[in-house]
Design a protein around this motif. Structure first.
Motif, PDB file in Angstrom:
ATOM      1  N   GLY A 172      -7.008  -0.686   7.677  1.00 11.97           N
ATOM      2  CA  GLY A 172      -6.991  -1.410   6.408  1.00 11.97           C
ATOM      3  C   GLY A 172      -7.848  -0.740   5.358  1.00 11.97           C
ATOM      4  N   GLY A 173      -8.986  -0.193   5.779  1.00 10.93           N
ATOM      5  CA  GLY A 173      -9.869   0.489   4.841  1.00 10.93           C
ATOM      6  C   GLY A 173      -9.227   1.715   4.221  1.00 10.93           C
ATOM      7  N   VAL A 174      -8.495   2.459   5.007  1.00 13.39           N
ATOM      8  CA  VAL A 174      -7.794   3.636   4.497  1.00 13.39           C
ATOM      9  C   VAL A 174      -6.748   3.203   3.470  1.00 13.39           C
ATOM     10  CG1 VAL A 174      -6.182   5.474   5.127  1.00 13.39           C
ATOM     11  CG2 VAL A 174      -8.247   5.100   6.493  1.00 13.39           C
ATOM     12  N   LEU A 175      -5.974   2.188   3.811  1.00 16.25           N
ATOM     13  CA  LEU A 175      -4.956   1.700   2.872  1.00 16.25           C
ATOM     14  C   LEU A 175      -5.608   1.106   1.627  1.00 16.25           C
ATOM     15  CD1 LEU A 175      -2.398   0.048   5.317  1.00 16.25           C
ATOM     16  CD2 LEU A 175      -2.274   2.307   4.238  1.00 16.25           C
ATOM     17  N   GLN A 176      -6.724   0.402   1.813  1.00 11.88           N
ATOM     18  CA  GLN A 176      -7.432  -0.196   0.688  1.00 11.88           C
ATOM     19  C   GLN A 176      -7.894   0.873  -0.285  1.00 11.88           C
ATOM     20  OE1 GLN A 176      -7.913  -3.086  -0.626  1.00 11.88           O
ATOM     21  NE2 GLN A 176      -9.440  -2.468  -2.102  1.00 11.88           N
ATOM     22  N   ASP A 177      -8.362   1.995   0.218  1.00 11.45           N
ATOM     23  CA  ASP A 177      -8.822   3.072  -0.650  1.00 11.45           C
ATOM     24  C   ASP A 177      -7.668   3.594  -1.513  1.00 11.45           C
ATOM     25  OD1 ASP A 177      -9.747   6.268  -0.881  1.00 11.45           O
ATOM     26  OD2 ASP A 177     -11.357   4.788  -1.048  1.00 11.45           O
ATOM     27  N   ILE A 178      -6.502   3.718  -0.918  1.00 13.17           N
ATOM     28  CA  ILE A 178      -5.328   4.173  -1.670  1.00 13.17           C
ATOM     29  C   ILE A 178      -4.936   3.135  -2.718  1.00 13.17           C
ATOM     30  CG2 ILE A 178      -2.851   4.702  -1.492  1.00 13.17           C
ATOM     31  CD1 ILE A 178      -3.551   5.871   1.337  1.00 13.17           C
ATOM     32  N   VAL A 179      -4.925   1.872  -2.321  1.00 16.11           N
ATOM     33  CA  VAL A 179      -4.550   0.805  -3.255  1.00 16.11           C
ATOM     34  C   VAL A 179      -5.601   0.642  -4.356  1.00 16.11           C
ATOM     35  CG1 VAL A 179      -4.128  -1.683  -3.464  1.00 16.11           C
ATOM     36  CG2 VAL A 179      -3.061  -0.385  -1.627  1.00 16.11           C
ATOM     37  N   ALA A 180      -6.869   0.868  -4.029  1.00 20.67           N
ATOM     38  CA  ALA A 180      -7.927   0.772  -5.047  1.00 20.67           C
ATOM     39  C   ALA A 180      -7.706   1.799  -6.151  1.00 20.67           C
ATOM     40  CB  ALA A 180      -9.297   0.954  -4.407  1.00 20.67           C
ATOM     41  N   THR A 181      -7.231   2.974  -5.787  1.00 22.11           N
ATOM     42  CA  THR A 181      -6.910   3.993  -6.788  1.00 22.11           C
ATOM     43  C   THR A 181      -5.789   3.490  -7.686  1.00 22.11           C
ATOM     44  OG1 THR A 181      -7.577   5.733  -5.255  1.00 22.11           O
ATOM     45  CG2 THR A 181      -6.206   6.394  -7.118  1.00 22.11           C
ATOM     46  N   LEU A 240     -14.434   6.531   5.206  1.00 16.52           N
ATOM     47  CA  LEU A 240     -13.046   6.116   5.040  1.00 16.52           C
ATOM     48  C   LEU A 240     -12.359   6.811   3.876  1.00 16.52           C
ATOM     49  CD1 LEU A 240     -13.059   2.271   5.753  1.00 16.52           C
ATOM     50  CD2 LEU A 240     -12.140   4.107   7.164  1.00 16.52           C
ATOM     51  N   SER A 241     -13.123   7.137   2.834  1.00 17.33           N
ATOM     52  CA  SER A 241     -12.475   7.784   1.693  1.00 17.33           C
ATOM     53  C   SER A 241     -11.943   9.163   2.068  1.00 17.33           C
ATOM     54  CB  SER A 241     -13.419   7.861   0.498  1.00 17.33           C
ATOM     55  OG  SER A 241     -14.540   8.646   0.810  1.00 17.33           O
ATOM     56  N   VAL A 242     -12.635   9.858   2.981  1.00 17.63           N
ATOM     57  CA  VAL A 242     -12.136  11.150   3.453  1.00 17.63           C
ATOM     58  C   VAL A 242     -10.844  10.939   4.240  1.00 17.63           C
ATOM     59  CG1 VAL A 242     -12.628  13.130   4.944  1.00 17.63           C
ATOM     60  CG2 VAL A 242     -14.419  12.208   3.458  1.00 17.63           C
ATOM     61  N   ALA A 243     -10.857   9.950   5.124  1.00 15.38           N
ATOM     62  CA  ALA A 243      -9.648   9.646   5.899  1.00 15.38           C
ATOM     63  C   ALA A 243      -8.514   9.230   4.971  1.00 15.38           C
ATOM     64  CB  ALA A 243      -9.932   8.545   6.916  1.00 15.38           C
ATOM     65  N   ALA A 244      -8.838   8.456   3.931  1.00 12.05           N
ATOM     66  CA  ALA A 244      -7.810   8.011   2.984  1.00 12.05           C
ATOM     67  C   ALA A 244      -7.171   9.199   2.277  1.00 12.05           C
ATOM     68  CB  ALA A 244      -8.404   7.040   1.968  1.00 12.05           C
ATOM     69  N   ARG A 245      -7.963  10.215   1.969  1.00 11.79           N
ATOM     70  CA  ARG A 245      -7.405  11.415   1.329  1.00 11.79           C
ATOM     71  C   ARG A 245      -6.400  12.107   2.254  1.00 11.79           C
ATOM     72  NH1 ARG A 245      -7.796  11.235  -3.987  1.00 11.79           N
ATOM     73  NH2 ARG A 245      -9.904  10.766  -4.625  1.00 11.79           N
ATOM     74  N   TYR A 246      -6.760  12.228   3.534  1.00  9.51           N
ATOM     75  CA  TYR A 246      -5.845  12.867   4.483  1.00  9.51           C
ATOM     76  C   TYR A 246      -4.599  12.029   4.707  1.00  9.51           C
ATOM     77  CZ  TYR A 246      -9.256  16.475   5.539  1.00  9.51           C
ATOM     78  OH  TYR A 246     -10.116  17.525   5.440  1.00  9.51           O
ATOM     79  N   VAL A 247      -4.795  10.716   4.876  1.00  8.99           N
ATOM     80  CA  VAL A 247      -3.633   9.839   5.030  1.00  8.99           C
ATOM     81  C   VAL A 247      -2.799   9.871   3.752  1.00  8.99           C
ATOM     82  CG1 VAL A 247      -2.895   7.439   5.309  1.00  8.99           C
ATOM     83  CG2 VAL A 247      -4.694   8.374   6.776  1.00  8.99           C
ATOM     84  N   GLY A 248      -3.479   9.868   2.607  1.00  9.69           N
ATOM     85  CA  GLY A 248      -2.774   9.967   1.329  1.00  9.69           C
ATOM     86  C   GLY A 248      -1.930  11.224   1.251  1.00  9.69           C
ATOM     87  N   LEU A 249      -2.461  12.336   1.770  1.00 13.25           N
ATOM     88  CA  LEU A 249      -1.709  13.582   1.791  1.00 13.25           C
ATOM     89  C   LEU A 249      -0.464  13.450   2.664  1.00 13.25           C
ATOM     90  CD1 LEU A 249      -1.474  16.568   0.998  1.00 13.25           C
ATOM     91  CD2 LEU A 249      -2.941  17.106   2.954  1.00 13.25           C
ATOM     92  N   LEU A 250      -0.627  12.859   3.842  1.00 16.34           N
ATOM     93  CA  LEU A 250       0.530  12.643   4.722  1.00 16.34           C
ATOM     94  C   LEU A 250       1.568  11.750   4.048  1.00 16.34           C
ATOM     95  CD1 LEU A 250      -1.200  12.103   8.181  1.00 16.34           C
ATOM     96  CD2 LEU A 250       0.281  14.002   7.518  1.00 16.34           C
ATOM     97  N   LEU A 251       1.096  10.706   3.391  1.00 15.69           N
ATOM     98  CA  LEU A 251       2.020   9.797   2.710  1.00 15.69           C
ATOM     99  C   LEU A 251       2.717  10.499   1.545  1.00 15.69           C
ATOM    100  CD1 LEU A 251      -0.118   6.537   2.769  1.00 15.69           C
ATOM    101  CD2 LEU A 251       1.828   7.113   4.231  1.00 15.69           C
ATOM    102  N   GLN A 252       1.979  11.388   0.857  1.00 16.14           N
ATOM    103  CA  GLN A 252       2.580  12.165  -0.231  1.00 16.14           C
ATOM    104  C   GLN A 252       3.738  13.000   0.275  1.00 16.14           C
ATOM    105  OE1 GLN A 252      -0.359  14.617  -2.115  1.00 16.14           O
ATOM    106  NE2 GLN A 252      -1.639  12.886  -2.675  1.00 16.14           N
ATOM    107  N   VAL A 253       3.508  13.707   1.375  1.00 15.22           N
ATOM    108  CA  VAL A 253       4.523  14.579   1.945  1.00 15.22           C
ATOM    109  C   VAL A 253       5.777  13.780   2.297  1.00 15.22           C
ATOM    110  CG1 VAL A 253       5.057  16.033   3.955  1.00 15.22           C
ATOM    111  CG2 VAL A 253       2.876  16.288   2.773  1.00 15.22           C
TER     112      VAL A 253
END
Length: 179
Positions: A99-108, A1-14
């Protein structure tokens, strides 16, 4: 999930997504997962949730010598684990992954928020309040009170969001976390 969170995080950044927006999405997902968990829970689910609560309680009671508060990194990991259990044990793999992907972002974000100098009795009381809230959720899940579990967890997340998404952090974009 942390890998997916990084990619989703990148999309959200853009897209210029804010932490408040990510947290709002979690406030939709997690209470629904708490409802499902209350309906489908097993004895093992309850045991794992209670074990997590004991670890959180231990972190609060041990406290840091200077602040009296739990070590921020330890608290963040253990609190994230509790949230992950709610989503994973809901029985919905789709919600658990999202939820896990979002949780990883929120955990940061949580690690950043907790690392700021927030000493004092009020903050220690907040940690203890969180543990009691986790206990109440487990009690509702144990009773299979799906409506109560969803309602309680939504209220918990709204209250936590008000504390964590202070003016300084709520408008930060996701890019600020991963830079």
């Amino acid at each position: 999930l942390s890998v997916a969170a990084r990619y989703v995080g990148l999309l959200l950044q853009v897209q210029g997504t804010t932490i408040a927006d990510v947290y709002e999405a979690r406030m939709v997902l997690e209470p629904a997962c708490a409802r499902l968990l209350a309906r489908r829970r097993t004895k093992q689910d309850l045991a794992d949730l209670n074990e997590c609560i004991e670890e959180l309680r231990g972190a609060v009671e041990a406290g840091h010598p200077e602040t009296g508060q739990p070590e921020p990194a330890l608290w963040s990991r253990q609190a994230a684990r509790f949230h992950e259990l709610i989503m994973q044990r809901s029985g919905s793999k789709t919600l658990a992954v999202q939820g896990g992907v979002l949780q990883d972002i929120v955990a940061t974000h949580l690690a950043m928020a907790l690392s700021r100098d927030r000493a004092g009795d009020d903050e220690l009381a907040n940690f203890r309040r969180n543990v009691r809230s986790y206990e109440k959720l487990v009690d509702l899940v144990d009773k299979r009170d799906a409506t109560g579990a969803e309602r309680h967890w939504r209220a918990h997340m709204e209250a936590a969001g008000q504390r964590l998404l202070n003016e300084d952090l709520q408008h930060r974009s996701v890019v600020d976390l991963f830079a």
